[in-house]
Design an enzyme around this catalytic site. Sequence first.
Site, PDB file in Angstrom:
ATOM      1  N   HIS A  24     -28.738 -17.166 -12.985  1.00 43.89           N
ATOM      2  CA  HIS A  24     -28.227 -17.933 -14.125  1.00 43.89           C
ATOM      3  C   HIS A  24     -27.927 -17.040 -15.331  1.00 43.89           C
ATOM      4  O   HIS A  24     -28.648 -16.104 -15.642  1.00 43.89           O
ATOM      5  CB  HIS A  24     -29.225 -19.027 -14.518  1.00 43.89           C
ATOM      6  CG  HIS A  24     -30.516 -18.472 -15.038  1.00 43.89           C
ATOM      7  ND1 HIS A  24     -30.718 -18.211 -16.374  1.00 43.89           N
ATOM      8  CD2 HIS A  24     -31.646 -18.095 -14.397  1.00 43.89           C
ATOM      9  CE1 HIS A  24     -31.931 -17.706 -16.540  1.00 43.89           C
ATOM     10  NE2 HIS A  24     -32.507 -17.631 -15.359  1.00 43.89           N
TER      11      HIS A  24
ATOM     12  N   ASP B 164       0.866  -1.189   0.000  1.00 44.40           N
ATOM     13  CA  ASP B 164       0.000   0.000   0.000  1.00 44.40           C
ATOM     14  C   ASP B 164       0.898   1.234   0.000  1.00 44.40           C
ATOM     15  O   ASP B 164       1.841   1.307   0.791  1.00 44.40           O
ATOM     16  CB  ASP B 164      -0.895  -0.026   1.251  1.00 44.40           C
ATOM     17  CG  ASP B 164      -2.100   0.884   1.100  1.00 44.40           C
ATOM     18  OD1 ASP B 164      -1.954   1.994   0.547  1.00 44.40           O
ATOM     19  OD2 ASP B 164      -3.187   0.488   1.542  1.00 44.40           O
TER      20      ASP B 164
ATOM     21  N   GLY C  76     -11.030  -0.739  -3.482  1.00 43.20           N
ATOM     22  CA  GLY C  76     -12.454  -0.655  -3.770  1.00 43.20           C
ATOM     23  C   GLY C  76     -12.801   0.068  -5.062  1.00 43.20           C
ATOM     24  O   GLY C  76     -13.749  -0.310  -5.745  1.00 43.20           O
TER      25      GLY C  76
END
Length: 208
Positions: free
Chosen positions: A135, A33, A68
């Site tokens: 699906h 990081d 994110g």
Amino acid sequence: MSGPLLVLGSGGHGRVVADVAALCGYERIAFLDDAPATGADLPFPVLGPLTMLGELASDWPMAIAAVGHNGVRQKLFQSLRDAGFAQPAIVHPTAVISPNARLGEGVFVAALAVVNVGASIGDATILNTGARIDHDCAIGAACHIAPGATLSGGVTVGARAWLGTGCSVRQGITIADDAVVGVGAAVVSDLPDAITYVGVPARPLTGP
Ligand SMILES: CC(C)(COP(=O)(O)OP(=O)(O)OC[C@H]1O[C@@H](n2cnc3c(N)ncnc32)[C@H](O)[C@@H]1OP(=O)(O)O)[C@@H](O)C(=O)NCCC(=O)NCCS
């Protein structure tokens, strides 16, 4: 799965991914990081900034981009690919994935998510806690399907789209690249643009 895993990003999402990786049996986990949060209670060490990737490649052959922001995560995914890292999908043990679904590289699937038969999930996409992908859905690369979002069958989601917490999508809908769907929205018609949609039914969020 066992072995070492580098987790790119030590923020909220990175910590979730690292936690799940430990549950999945990765024996050595560390973060990279550029700006780790000071004072954060991190369960694994931060080795340093992202510029260290090159020197770590031989000892850490596997990595996952765990930031994110969809665009940033996609760029990190590409950097890892260019540098030759393997990017496994990290899947929480309580997630239910059809043996006839396809998960791309570097996908993260959180607790209690469901991916049904014939669905495909693009590289570096996040399926967050309890997301349901029915699906034959086709989810693009670097999307984020937030907690509790429900996609009916045959939904197509473009790259980097962000589907907010608890939204619902009618079967057969197509959602554009980079579109954002607000929390709790009900998507009942195609969302053709890279803009934010909110509400029931979902409509473009217009400025003040
Ligand atoms: C839709 C969203 C992106 C808008 O964020 P924003 O651009 O910062 O917008 P603001 O919060 O300034 O809100 C602007 C207006 O939209 C409304 N609004 C915001 N989100 C809304 C939503 N989900 N549904 C309905 N209206 C919404 C606000 O009430 C506000 O209305 P007002 O102008 O009449 O007061 C955000 O609210 C959202 O839902 N993000 C998804 C979050 C998420 O799922 N996170 C998961 C993390 S794991």
